[in-house]
Motif scaffolding. Sequence first.
Motif, PDB file in Angstrom:
ATOM      1  N   LYS A  87       0.830  -1.217   0.000  1.00 61.73           N
ATOM      2  CA  LYS A  87       0.000   0.000   0.000  1.00 61.73           C
ATOM      3  C   LYS A  87       0.861   1.262   0.000  1.00 61.73           C
ATOM      4  CE  LYS A  87      -4.098  -2.072   1.981  1.00 61.73           C
ATOM      5  NZ  LYS A  87      -4.985  -2.170   3.136  1.00 61.73           N
ATOM      6  N   LEU A  88       1.978   1.229   0.715  1.00 67.14           N
ATOM      7  CA  LEU A  88       2.868   2.389   0.749  1.00 67.14           C
ATOM      8  C   LEU A  88       3.545   2.635  -0.595  1.00 67.14           C
ATOM      9  CD1 LEU A  88       4.562   1.785   4.220  1.00 67.14           C
ATOM     10  CD2 LEU A  88       2.872   3.559   3.663  1.00 67.14           C
ATOM     11  N   LEU A  89       3.741   1.568  -1.364  1.00 67.83           N
ATOM     12  CA  LEU A  89       4.461   1.679  -2.636  1.00 67.83           C
ATOM     13  C   LEU A  89       3.534   1.778  -3.847  1.00 67.83           C
ATOM     14  CD1 LEU A  89       7.367  -0.875  -2.099  1.00 67.83           C
ATOM     15  CD2 LEU A  89       7.399   1.602  -1.825  1.00 67.83           C
ATOM     16  N   LYS A  90       2.304   2.159  -3.652  1.00 68.97           N
ATOM     17  CA  LYS A  90       1.410   2.350  -4.798  1.00 68.97           C
ATOM     18  C   LYS A  90       1.874   3.550  -5.592  1.00 68.97           C
ATOM     19  CE  LYS A  90      -1.421  -1.020  -4.400  1.00 68.97           C
ATOM     20  NZ  LYS A  90      -1.230  -2.152  -5.262  1.00 68.97           N
ATOM     21  N   MET A  91       1.713   3.478  -6.912  1.00 63.96           N
ATOM     22  CA  MET A  91       2.154   4.559  -7.781  1.00 63.96           C
ATOM     23  C   MET A  91       1.180   5.738  -7.790  1.00 63.96           C
ATOM     24  SD  MET A  91       5.036   3.780  -8.915  1.00 63.96           S
ATOM     25  CE  MET A  91       5.724   3.994 -10.519  1.00 63.96           C
ATOM     26  N   LEU A  92      -0.037   5.525  -7.366  1.00 62.84           N
ATOM     27  CA  LEU A  92      -1.034   6.588  -7.364  1.00 62.84           C
ATOM     28  C   LEU A  92      -0.614   7.657  -6.363  1.00 62.84           C
ATOM     29  CD1 LEU A  92      -3.718   7.469  -8.539  1.00 62.84           C
ATOM     30  CD2 LEU A  92      -4.855   6.208  -6.714  1.00 62.84           C
ATOM     31  N   LEU A  93      -0.374   8.857  -6.847  1.00 63.83           N
ATOM     32  CA  LEU A  93       0.196   9.894  -6.000  1.00 63.83           C
ATOM     33  C   LEU A  93      -0.812  10.959  -5.593  1.00 63.83           C
ATOM     34  CD1 LEU A  93       3.585  10.363  -7.853  1.00 63.83           C
ATOM     35  CD2 LEU A  93       3.107   8.978  -5.842  1.00 63.83           C
ATOM     36  N   CYS A  94      -1.991  10.552  -5.223  1.00 64.45           N
ATOM     37  CA  CYS A  94      -2.969  11.551  -4.764  1.00 64.45           C
ATOM     38  C   CYS A  94      -3.641  11.080  -3.506  1.00 64.45           C
ATOM     39  CB  CYS A  94      -3.978  11.851  -5.834  1.00 64.45           C
ATOM     40  SG  CYS A  94      -4.720  10.463  -6.659  1.00 64.45           S
TER      41      CYS A  94
END
Length: 94
Positions: A87-94
């Motif tokens: 979860k911390l390394l998800k690419m979604l940056l919002c």
Amino acid sequence: SAVDVWACGLILAELLTNTPLLPGETDIDQLQRVLALRGTPDVWAADWPEVEGLQDYDKISFNPMPEAPLAPLLGECSEEAVELIDKLLKMLLC
């Protein structure tokens, strides 16, 4: 910020395994390793449509890669730890 969350994921993975999760040799190698683990933008861009508008987005390209499983890289970490790092390394940056 989102970048800090990403860094926490990498640091947590390193603390739990005593080894870097993505030990890149160069900036391009590092990017290749990130994309090999999390998937290339064509895989997750639907969740982050603004990515194509980022500066330099189209200057380099990689063959499409799906997201890879994280658990094999985390050794004997618990399922909960793998899920948290994922979860911390998800690419979604919002």
